[in-house]
Design an enzyme around this catalytic site. Structure first.
Site, short mmCIF file in Angstrom:
data_model
loop_
_atom_site.label_atom_id
_atom_site.label_comp_id
_atom_site.label_asym_id
_atom_site.label_seq_id
_atom_site.Cartn_x
_atom_site.Cartn_y
_atom_site.Cartn_z
N ASP A 180 0.73 -1.07 0.11
CA ASP A 180 0.11 0.12 0.08
C ASP A 180 0.76 1.09 0.07
OD1 ASP A 180 1.04 -0.82 2.24
OD2 ASP A 180 -1.08 -0.94 3.59
N GLU A 230 -5.65 3.41 4.16
CA GLU A 230 -5.92 4.01 5.64
C GLU A 230 -7.35 4.17 5.38
OE1 GLU A 230 -4.17 4.01 7.87
OE2 GLU A 230 -1.95 3.83 7.39
#
Length: 440
Positions: free
Chosen positions: A98, A168
């Site tokens: 990520d 997130e």
């Protein structure tokens, strides 16, 4: 040239002596690449980017992977990047990392510390930092990609690397899939693998079977009222007071509606209302996040929030059109490591780290992930998510001596990846992928 000659010679020795020297080659290549990878890591750390805004990071990833001979696609769910390397018949492995950062102000003394500020999705300027290690995740992935490209004669199959936006917010993986991820010529994987930083000492990993991370909901609650002069509250319906009441009442869901031996978390991460000292605003926004391990707990949390919201509206004599808005912005299910795959990888990890450093009995984490959404529901894909220690060993010892498990934790301004974790994390990543693709 010297590096290529070294690799050719060592590869020749492996062919002669069998696969016993394979791990030695992986280690050598990871640590020989350490200086380059540390440079990449420092650059990413100093230039963090928020969810769906990771344009600079995505450009770096695509450039690096394309130069290694991978077929790349970019712009998936705005900033997502995928790279594919086909190397004959064999399993399909997808490795995901990520890219996004946190709206956190860095307080470390690092010379490459983030000093950056940027506007978030709401247009508000905030400090930003890689306080969850995504900069390390991307660096590890680029290191793994390089070594796997150089070691093509030691594995067969298809290798996919994904640089994912917006972890997130819990929405990046699903956004990539919704944007046609598996309709763009990308094969559905047999195995899905990823790694995440954890402030254990460098040299240790946490990789247990079963549920490892909680499910989550990101919820926005807007209390609506009647604004007015701060000196005359009797002519208003104050949403700030309503929201403040809600913040306290929400916690009774945890303490009085969920069993003491069950687990749930309800956090109000932001309370946004008004902009003047003497004006009562017309609305107040509360940003909540929930953590849970089963649907029963999730339903208790969601229903409890809705009932509290309604009760506050009734107590303030609001008409129904001014009842609070309730919006679930993102959801992720619990992450559940596949038993057979996890056990298989741990056997390989033990050869690198030693059995005592492969932890398999730690409790699950309350933080959440969306990595698992790349495993297609009902398909052949199984997955493992490994937590890799990144904290300085001396700092961990000092923390332990004072009664703390970690010297710091994720999402805090003092989060720090020890640079020795960069080559080791790369070696761990290659070990996992090679275990799944190696020629038997």
């Amino acid at each position: 040239m010297r590096h290529k000659l070294f690799y050719t010679a060592l590869s020749f020795l492996i062919v002669i002596s069998g696969k016993a020297q394979l791990q030695k080659l992986v280690k050598q290549l990871a640590y020989n690449d350490s200086a380059r990878l540390v440079t990449i890591f420092k650059d990413l750390h100093a230039n963090p980017e928020l969810a769906f805004m990771e344009t600079r990071t995505a450009d770096i990833v695509q450039k690096e992977l394309k130069a290694l001979g991978y077929e790349t696609q970019s712009g998936i769910a705005k900033t997502g990047v995928v790279a594919v390397l086909k190397n004959g018949a064999g399993p399909v492995v997808l490795y995901r990392a990520d890219m996004d950062c946190n709206a956190v102000e860095e307080v470390t003394p690092l010379e490459y510390a983030s000093k950056k500020r940027m506007k978030n999705a709401a247009g508000v300027e905030v400090p930003v930092m890689h306080a969850c290690g995504h900069d390390a995740h991307i660096t590890w992935m680029l290191g793994v990609a390089k070594i796997m490209a150089e070691m093509k004669n030691h594995w067969k199959g298809t290798l996919i690397f994904v640089a994912q936006p917006a972890e997130e917010t819990g929405s990046g993986a699903k956004a990539m899939i919704k944007d046609g991820f598996y309709d763009k010529g990308i094969p559905v994987p047999d195995y899905l693998f990823g790694m995440h930083t954890i402030p254990l000492a460098v040299g240790k990993i946490d990789n247990a079977v079963g549920v490892r991370m909680a499910g989550t909901d990101q919820i926005n609650v807007t209390f609506k009222g009647v604004g007015g002069h701060g000196a005359s509250p009797e002519f208003t319906k104050d949403p700030v007071v309503m929201g403040s009441n809600a913040v306290m009442q929400y916690q009774t869901i945890i303490s009085r509606n969920i069993g003491a031996q069950d687990v749930g978390v309800l956090t109000v991460g932001a309370f946004q209302a008004g902009n003047s000292n003497n004006v009562i605003p017309a609305s107040a926004l509360l940003k909540l996040n929930l953590r849970w391990f089963n649907e029963a707990t999730r339903n208790t949390l969601i229903n409890g929030i809705k009932q509290i919201n309604k009760g506050i509206a009734v107590a303030n004599n609001l008409p129904e059109e001014l009842y609070p808005d309730f919006d679930i912005a993102a959801t992720a299910i619990p992450l559940n490591n596949h038993e057979v795959l996890t056990t298989r990888l741990n056997t390989a990890f033990e050869k690198v780290l030693g059995k005592e450093n492969v932890l398999t009995n730690r409790p699950a984490f309350m933080p959440s992930e969306d990595f698992q959404y790349f495993a297609m529901a009902g398909s052949k894909t199984v997955y493992n998510y490994t937590f890799v220690g990144i904290a300085n060993k001396d700092a961990v010892k000092k923390a332990n001596a004072s009664g703390k498990e970690f010297p710091f934790f994720n999402h805090n301004g003092n989060f720090e990846v020890d640079l020795s974790a960069i080559p080791l994390g790369t070696e761990i990543g290659v070990t996992a992928v090679m275990e799944l693709l190696k020629i038997k």
